[in-house]
Design an enzyme around this catalytic site. Structure first.
Site, mmCIF file in Angstrom:
data_model
loop_
_atom_site.group_PDB
_atom_site.id
_atom_site.type_symbol
_atom_site.label_atom_id
_atom_site.label_comp_id
_atom_site.label_asym_id
_atom_site.label_seq_id
_atom_site.Cartn_x
_atom_site.Cartn_y
_atom_site.Cartn_z
ATOM 1 N N CYS A 1 -3.331 -0.251 8.872
ATOM 2 C CA CYS A 1 -2.465 -1.446 8.892
ATOM 3 C C CYS A 1 -1.214 -1.182 9.712
ATOM 4 O O CYS A 1 -0.676 -0.072 9.710
ATOM 5 C CB CYS A 1 -2.066 -1.847 7.470
ATOM 6 S SG CYS A 1 -3.435 -2.450 6.460
ATOM 7 N N CYS B 1 0.839 -1.200 0.000
ATOM 8 C CA CYS B 1 0.000 0.000 0.000
ATOM 9 C C CYS B 1 0.873 1.249 0.000
ATOM 10 O O CYS B 1 1.803 1.374 0.810
ATOM 11 C CB CYS B 1 -0.912 0.012 1.222
ATOM 12 S SG CYS B 1 -1.984 1.461 1.296
ATOM 13 N N ASP C 1 -29.146 -9.687 28.919
ATOM 14 C CA ASP C 1 -27.857 -9.068 29.213
ATOM 15 C C ASP C 1 -26.930 -10.168 29.715
ATOM 16 O O ASP C 1 -27.052 -10.632 30.852
ATOM 17 C CB ASP C 1 -28.022 -7.982 30.273
ATOM 18 C CG ASP C 1 -26.700 -7.325 30.656
ATOM 19 O OD1 ASP C 1 -25.660 -7.670 30.045
ATOM 20 O OD2 ASP C 1 -26.700 -6.473 31.565
ATOM 21 N N CYS D 1 -12.108 -11.930 20.155
ATOM 22 C CA CYS D 1 -11.464 -10.881 19.361
ATOM 23 C C CYS D 1 -10.524 -10.037 20.214
ATOM 24 O O CYS D 1 -10.065 -8.979 19.773
ATOM 25 C CB CYS D 1 -12.509 -10.000 18.664
ATOM 26 S SG CYS D 1 -13.638 -9.154 19.779
ATOM 27 N N ASP E 1 -19.277 -15.870 21.355
ATOM 28 C CA ASP E 1 -18.510 -14.991 20.472
ATOM 29 C C ASP E 1 -18.713 -13.552 20.936
ATOM 30 O O ASP E 1 -19.401 -12.761 20.287
ATOM 31 C CB ASP E 1 -18.989 -15.181 19.026
ATOM 32 C CG ASP E 1 -18.194 -14.346 18.030
ATOM 33 O OD1 ASP E 1 -17.126 -13.825 18.402
ATOM 34 O OD2 ASP E 1 -18.650 -14.206 16.881
#
Length: 469
Positions: free
Chosen positions: A91, A82, A377, A425, A399
């Site tokens: 990035c 890039c 919740d 994540c 997840d």
């Protein structure tokens, strides 16, 4: 009372030039050297490199430096693809070979596990280096991102800068192309800049969200058979006039865009007539299930990795026809629909009612009648909820968002569900939540990287825990 202020004095060591050897990357992908008995952080430098730097920040416990030149280069350094790398904040690791990027991410997870478990006194010790790593889930490292928010900023003369945030600032880097976006989203920036320059209502756009999606639209039958349309969601800060509407329509027709105007209260498709039809967006999974969503909904941005991630979840959980499966933080049903195809019962739980409704709709339109979805919740105590109280689950998938699932895993541990698949994540909250499960007798059976965001420091992980009852 008098206030006395001292002028800020820049330390003499700032702007000092020196040559250092890079020892490692920190968890953010920044090179680390040693100088004056403290770490020096140098963005863009790689382990085993000897580099010339300039000190730009000096603290009592660390310093930061700007990379000036590379004397001895790492064998794993590659040329960034890039033209904006180093300025754009999107990035972090384009200068590092993709295989080494995966190694860095795996080491990052291992290090965070070791740090967390070594600081705990009441849990079974886990050495991050000995985690049962499996092959990583990965895709092409380029042209993988199917959704992105493009920032728009205007100067005093209403000239627009279009792009992504620069590193460590709120200012935008002017982007001409982005090689991590799927085609043709990657080259849309010059077209948008040209269009915005022609608008008569100036400084009227906050951002533009670009999405690649399948579209089904009742009033536009010519779109029914077309896959992977380009969707633009325009955050409009001021009302459009007829001239600007016509301009957007012209570009949309020429380039095949599906344009939606978002005024902050509602989203309306930009149409040629007063009748605005509503489009339904979707993506198709490897098992042919279709996930329907709105432009504002969260979706997994890497389609290839998402399919592989779902396939691995099915393989690791080994769903049986007699299984009752719990899917926490289920969202639109991205995992739920695949799990339900093989299970006796799938119970999905999500914190937002709108998402619960959409997950129910997705199950219905895909012909799945063994799914139940509930709003709750999951960061509260939910063991007495109707969907959990008295129910015996064989397997659970969760997840969560970056904050993790501390409360949820504590209650899963009380239920002693035999198999727990955790999709994370954030490796720090994963390590914390793993400690809870392990302290309650769970064994960490398998772990693998999910390289959802190649070229960046971001790490996603899948972990399988089992409990012998």
């Amino acid at each position: 009372m008098a206030n006395f202020f001292k002028a800020t004095v820049k330390p003499q060591t700032c702007n000092q030039r020196l040559t250092v050897s890079i020892e490692k990357l920190d968890i953010n992908g920044v090179g680390v050297a040693r100088w004056q008995n403290k770490p020096v952080f140098i963005a863009g430098a790689l382990p085993n490199e000897v580099v010339d730097v300039k000190i730009i920040e000096q603290k009592s416990k660390y310093a930061r430096a700007k990379l000036i030149a590379i004397g001895k280069q790492s064998e794993h350094r590659v040329e960034p693809q890039c033209q904006h790398f180093g300025v754009c904040g999107g990035c972090d690791l384009q200068m590092l070979d993709i295989t080494e990027q995966l190694r860095f991410k795996q080491d990052k997870v291992s290090e965070l596990f070791s740090r967390f478990f070594s600081s705990q006194d009441n849990v079974v010790k886990v050495d991050g280096k000995d985690l049962p790593w499996q092959a990583p889930i990965k895709s092409s490292p380029w042209h993988y991102r199917r959704k992105a928010r493009i920032g728009v900023q205007f100067d005093k003369k209403s000239h627009a800068t279009i792009g992504f945030r620069q590193k460590s600032t709120n200012q935008l880097a002017a982007i001409k192309s982005c090689p991590v976006l799927v085609e043709p989203l990657n080259d849309i920036f010059p077209l948008l800049k040209k269009l915005l320059a022609q608008l008569t209502v100036k400084s009227a756009i906050g951002h533009i969200e670009v999405i690649q999606a399948d579209i089904l639209e009742k009033h536009l039958p010519e779109l029914r058979q077309k896959d992977k349309q380009v969707v633009l969601v325009i955050r409009q800060l001021k009302p459009m006039n007829a001239t600007d509407i016509e301009l957007w329509q012209s570009y949309a027709q020429q380039y095949g865009w599906h344009v939606i105007i978002d005024d902050g209260n509602q989203q309306v498709r930009l149409a040629g007539s007063k009748e605005n039809s509503s489009a339904v967006f979707s993506y198709t999974l490897a098992d042919k299930n279709k996930i329907y969503f709105a432009s504002s909904d969260f979706i997994q941005i890497n389609h290839q990795v998402n399919n592989a991630m779902i396939s691995q979840a099915l393989a690791w959980l080994n769903i049986l026809p007699s299984d009752k499966v719990l899917d926490l933080f289920c969202g639109l049903g991205n995992f739920s629909l695949a799990l339900a195809k093989y299970a006796k019962l799938l119970v999905g739980v999500e914190g937002v009612q709108v998402m619960v409704d959409k997950a129910s709709h997705n199950a219905q339109v895909n012909g799945l009648d063994n799914c139940q979805f509930y709003q709750a919740d999951l960061n509260s105590h939910w063991l007495l909820a109707s969907w959990a109280n008295g129910q015996v689950f064989d397997k659970v998938l969760l997840d969560p968002a970056r904050a993790g699932a501390e409360q949820a895993v504590s209650q899963i541990a009380k239920l002693q569900i035999p198999s727990v698949l955790y999709v994370s994540c954030d490796p720090a909250t994963l390590a914390r939540d793993s400690a809870i499960l392990i302290a309650h007798g769970y064994k960490l059976e398998k772990i693998s990287l999910i390289d959802m965001f190649a070229q960046t420091k971001h790490v996603e992980t899948m972990v399988l825990f089992t409990h012998s009852i």
